[in-house]
Design a protein around this motif. Sequence first.
Motif, PDB file in Angstrom:
ATOM      1  N   SER A   1     137.674 -19.890  19.843  1.00  0.00           N
ATOM      2  CA  SER A   1     136.955 -19.966  21.113  1.00  0.00           C
ATOM      3  C   SER A   1     135.554 -20.504  20.862  1.00  0.00           C
ATOM      4  O   SER A   1     134.925 -20.199  19.837  1.00  0.00           O
ATOM      5  N   PHE A   2     135.049 -21.286  21.813  1.00  0.00           N
ATOM      6  CA  PHE A   2     133.679 -21.782  21.738  1.00  0.00           C
ATOM      7  C   PHE A   2     132.706 -20.884  22.500  1.00  0.00           C
ATOM      8  O   PHE A   2     131.512 -20.893  22.235  1.00  0.00           O
ATOM      9  N   ASP A   3     133.238 -20.117  23.448  1.00  0.00           N
ATOM     10  CA  ASP A   3     132.356 -19.276  24.260  1.00  0.00           C
ATOM     11  C   ASP A   3     132.608 -17.774  24.080  1.00  0.00           C
ATOM     12  O   ASP A   3     131.928 -16.961  24.692  1.00  0.00           O
ATOM     13  N   GLY A   4     133.586 -17.412  23.242  1.00  0.00           N
ATOM     14  CA  GLY A   4     133.873 -16.001  23.021  1.00  0.00           C
ATOM     15  C   GLY A   4     134.666 -15.348  24.120  1.00  0.00           C
ATOM     16  O   GLY A   4     134.889 -14.134  24.080  1.00  0.00           O
ATOM     17  N   LEU A   5     135.117 -16.129  25.091  1.00  0.00           N
ATOM     18  CA  LEU A   5     135.874 -15.578  26.215  1.00  0.00           C
ATOM     19  C   LEU A   5     137.226 -16.271  26.398  1.00  0.00           C
ATOM     20  O   LEU A   5     138.228 -15.618  26.653  1.00  0.00           O
ATOM     21  N   ASN A   6     137.223 -17.583  26.289  1.00  0.00           N
ATOM     22  CA  ASN A   6     138.442 -18.367  26.476  1.00  0.00           C
ATOM     23  C   ASN A   6     138.984 -18.785  25.106  1.00  0.00           C
ATOM     24  O   ASN A   6     138.333 -19.543  24.382  1.00  0.00           O
ATOM     25  N   TRP A   7     140.168 -18.277  24.789  1.00  0.00           N
ATOM     26  CA  TRP A   7     140.715 -18.435  23.449  1.00  0.00           C
ATOM     27  C   TRP A   7     141.934 -19.332  23.454  1.00  0.00           C
ATOM     28  O   TRP A   7     142.780 -19.247  24.333  1.00  0.00           O
TER      29      TRP A   7
ATOM     30  N   ARG B   1     128.351 -10.406  19.648  1.00  0.00           N
ATOM     31  CA  ARG B   1     127.052 -10.367  20.329  1.00  0.00           C
ATOM     32  C   ARG B   1     126.885 -11.682  21.071  1.00  0.00           C
ATOM     33  O   ARG B   1     126.976 -12.751  20.461  1.00  0.00           O
ATOM     34  N   LYS B   2     126.631 -11.609  22.366  1.00  0.00           N
ATOM     35  CA  LYS B   2     126.574 -12.822  23.187  1.00  0.00           C
ATOM     36  C   LYS B   2     125.626 -12.593  24.357  1.00  0.00           C
ATOM     37  O   LYS B   2     125.765 -11.614  25.092  1.00  0.00           O
ATOM     38  N   ASP B   3     124.661 -13.498  24.501  1.00  0.00           N
ATOM     39  CA  ASP B   3     123.732 -13.440  25.645  1.00  0.00           C
ATOM     40  C   ASP B   3     123.073 -12.068  25.774  1.00  0.00           C
ATOM     41  O   ASP B   3     123.036 -11.466  26.856  1.00  0.00           O
ATOM     42  N   ASP B   4     122.562 -11.564  24.642  1.00  0.00           N
ATOM     43  CA  ASP B   4     121.839 -10.277  24.624  1.00  0.00           C
ATOM     44  C   ASP B   4     122.695  -9.092  25.044  1.00  0.00           C
ATOM     45  O   ASP B   4     122.180  -8.075  25.523  1.00  0.00           O
ATOM     46  N   ALA B   5     124.005  -9.217  24.905  1.00  0.00           N
ATOM     47  CA  ALA B   5     124.909  -8.108  25.210  1.00  0.00           C
ATOM     48  C   ALA B   5     125.996  -8.056  24.151  1.00  0.00           C
ATOM     49  O   ALA B   5     126.230  -9.019  23.414  1.00  0.00           O
TER      50      ALA B   5
ATOM     51  N   LYS C   1     150.111  -4.192  27.683  1.00  0.00           N
ATOM     52  CA  LYS C   1     150.432  -5.451  26.995  1.00  0.00           C
ATOM     53  C   LYS C   1     149.449  -6.560  27.363  1.00  0.00           C
ATOM     54  O   LYS C   1     149.817  -7.696  27.678  1.00  0.00           O
ATOM     55  N   ARG C   2     148.172  -6.223  27.311  1.00  0.00           N
ATOM     56  CA  ARG C   2     147.132  -7.213  27.558  1.00  0.00           C
ATOM     57  C   ARG C   2     145.869  -6.800  26.809  1.00  0.00           C
ATOM     58  O   ARG C   2     145.781  -5.698  26.270  1.00  0.00           O
ATOM     59  N   TYR C   3     144.888  -7.704  26.787  1.00  0.00           N
ATOM     60  CA  TYR C   3     143.603  -7.390  26.169  1.00  0.00           C
ATOM     61  C   TYR C   3     142.589  -6.969  27.217  1.00  0.00           C
ATOM     62  O   TYR C   3     142.563  -7.513  28.328  1.00  0.00           O
ATOM     63  N   GLY C   4     141.765  -5.994  26.838  1.00  0.00           N
ATOM     64  CA  GLY C   4     140.676  -5.561  27.688  1.00  0.00           C
ATOM     65  C   GLY C   4     139.348  -5.987  27.083  1.00  0.00           C
ATOM     66  O   GLY C   4     139.252  -6.275  25.889  1.00  0.00           O
ATOM     67  N   LEU C   5     138.301  -6.013  27.924  1.00  0.00           N
ATOM     68  CA  LEU C   5     136.974  -6.411  27.468  1.00  0.00           C
ATOM     69  C   LEU C   5     135.917  -5.628  28.235  1.00  0.00           C
ATOM     70  O   LEU C   5     135.921  -5.605  29.471  1.00  0.00           O
ATOM     71  N   HIS C   6     135.046  -4.962  27.488  1.00  0.00           N
ATOM     72  CA  HIS C   6     133.923  -4.258  28.094  1.00  0.00           C
ATOM     73  C   HIS C   6     132.614  -4.851  27.571  1.00  0.00           C
ATOM     74  O   HIS C   6     132.521  -5.244  26.409  1.00  0.00           O
ATOM     75  N   LYS C   7     131.620  -4.883  28.429  1.00  0.00           N
ATOM     76  CA  LYS C   7     130.301  -5.433  28.113  1.00  0.00           C
ATOM     77  C   LYS C   7     129.266  -4.310  28.156  1.00  0.00           C
ATOM     78  O   LYS C   7     129.308  -3.451  29.036  1.00  0.00           O
ATOM     79  N   THR C   8     128.347  -4.311  27.176  1.00  0.00           N
ATOM     80  CA  THR C   8     127.294  -3.296  27.155  1.00  0.00           C
ATOM     81  C   THR C   8     126.040  -3.863  26.500  1.00  0.00           C
ATOM     82  O   THR C   8     126.127  -4.749  25.643  1.00  0.00           O
ATOM     83  N   THR C   9     124.903  -3.353  26.893  1.00  0.00           N
ATOM     84  CA  THR C   9     123.647  -3.719  26.239  1.00  0.00           C
ATOM     85  C   THR C   9     123.077  -2.553  25.431  1.00  0.00           C
ATOM     86  O   THR C   9     122.206  -2.748  24.590  1.00  0.00           O
ATOM     87  N   ASP C  10     123.579  -1.345  25.684  1.00  0.00           N
ATOM     88  CA  ASP C  10     123.005  -0.161  25.049  1.00  0.00           C
ATOM     89  C   ASP C  10     124.036   0.818  24.491  1.00  0.00           C
ATOM     90  O   ASP C  10     123.669   1.859  23.940  1.00  0.00           O
ATOM     91  N   PHE C  11     125.326   0.525  24.629  1.00  0.00           N
ATOM     92  CA  PHE C  11     126.412   1.405  24.194  1.00  0.00           C
ATOM     93  C   PHE C  11     126.369   2.764  24.895  1.00  0.00           C
ATOM     94  O   PHE C  11     126.892   3.748  24.407  1.00  0.00           O
ATOM     95  N   ILE C  12     125.734   2.759  26.047  1.00  0.00           N
ATOM     96  CA  ILE C  12     125.731   3.946  26.911  1.00  0.00           C
ATOM     97  C   ILE C  12     126.384   3.608  28.243  1.00  0.00           C
ATOM     98  O   ILE C  12     127.202   4.372  28.761  1.00  0.00           O
ATOM     99  N   HIS C  13     126.030   2.445  28.768  1.00  0.00           N
ATOM    100  CA  HIS C  13     126.605   1.965  30.019  1.00  0.00           C
ATOM    101  C   HIS C  13     127.537   0.797  29.700  1.00  0.00           C
ATOM    102  O   HIS C  13     127.164  -0.122  28.965  1.00  0.00           O
ATOM    103  N   PHE C  14     128.740   0.830  30.265  1.00  0.00           N
ATOM    104  CA  PHE C  14     129.756  -0.169  29.961  1.00  0.00           C
ATOM    105  C   PHE C  14     130.293  -0.774  31.258  1.00  0.00           C
ATOM    106  O   PHE C  14     130.522  -0.062  32.240  1.00  0.00           O
TER     107      PHE C  14
END
Length: 309
Positions: free
Chosen positions: A43-49, A244-248, A259-272
């Motif tokens: 992937s070039f953007d870390g999202l589309n593989w 690590r991408k775009d400060d997150a 049978k799928r992949y999940g993705l969570h985003k966080t900046t502080d590992f407290i809020h997701f």
Amino acid sequence: MKNVLLYIAFLLMVMPSCQSAKEVYLFSTFREPADKGLFLAYSFDGLNWEDLGGPWLAPEVGTQKVMRDPSVVSGPDGTFHMVWTSSWRGDLGFGYASTKDFINWSPQQLIPVMDFDTSTVNVWAPELFYDQYQKEYIIIWASTIPYKFERGIEAEDNNHRMYYTTTRDFQNFSETKLFIDPKFSVIDAVIVERGIGDYVLVLKDNTRPERNLKVAFGPSPLGPYKNISEPFTGQFTEGPTLIRKDDAWYIYYDAYELKRYGLHKTTDFIHFEDVSDQVKLPEGHKHGTIFKADRRLLKNLIKANKKAK
């Protein structure tokens, strides 16, 4: 002088983007039933593989000779080191091999990290971390030693704890030690460095009815890790890996029941934030690790994959 300072500021601003432009994300993976070996996605953007095919390395070691949970890290000399689960049960170690290009590999080895206790049931999901300060590799994994820990409702042969060893050369390894005992069955842990003296451990609580992902915090890559969080994913999730991408931080995980992949985003590992709708992965992709590589390496892999078809 003012113009010089402005030019230096400009260089500092553009250098990271130039560096990232030369790199690509690679994702190590396997395909069920895991007997074929290593597969890759990029992937070039870390999202589309995109699928890079495989197998790039067929498993040769272990009782069952499978290759599950392939974890890859790049060393300071550009060598990629990989470890993997070589059997569901019966092995007292994990598989290891290294490469510069994912085409030519070192001989495979079974690293017998749990041979000090032959009652060990399994060695699951070894995960690599390079400690840039100690200049050594840390390998953590989950194993069950029956009757060694309190088990709650878990069966004695399914009550995991995390162990670790360290190495500088993958020939000599430190004595195996307990990495974390959170007082519950734990597997699939990943070390994350946020800064000097600031580390996060993303782990799977493998107890019934949890079977979800949580985080803990420590002052060094070896911990001690404390303040284990509430789960930030639903049940039947495992195999976390991060970028690590775009400060997150983006935490990928295998939602295996769905049978799928999940993705969570966080900046502080407290809020997701659940951003699973932003990710696209090849069909059949199973959990491994995401790492960066040179685009020239990717070009050669694409070329080799086309030849193999």
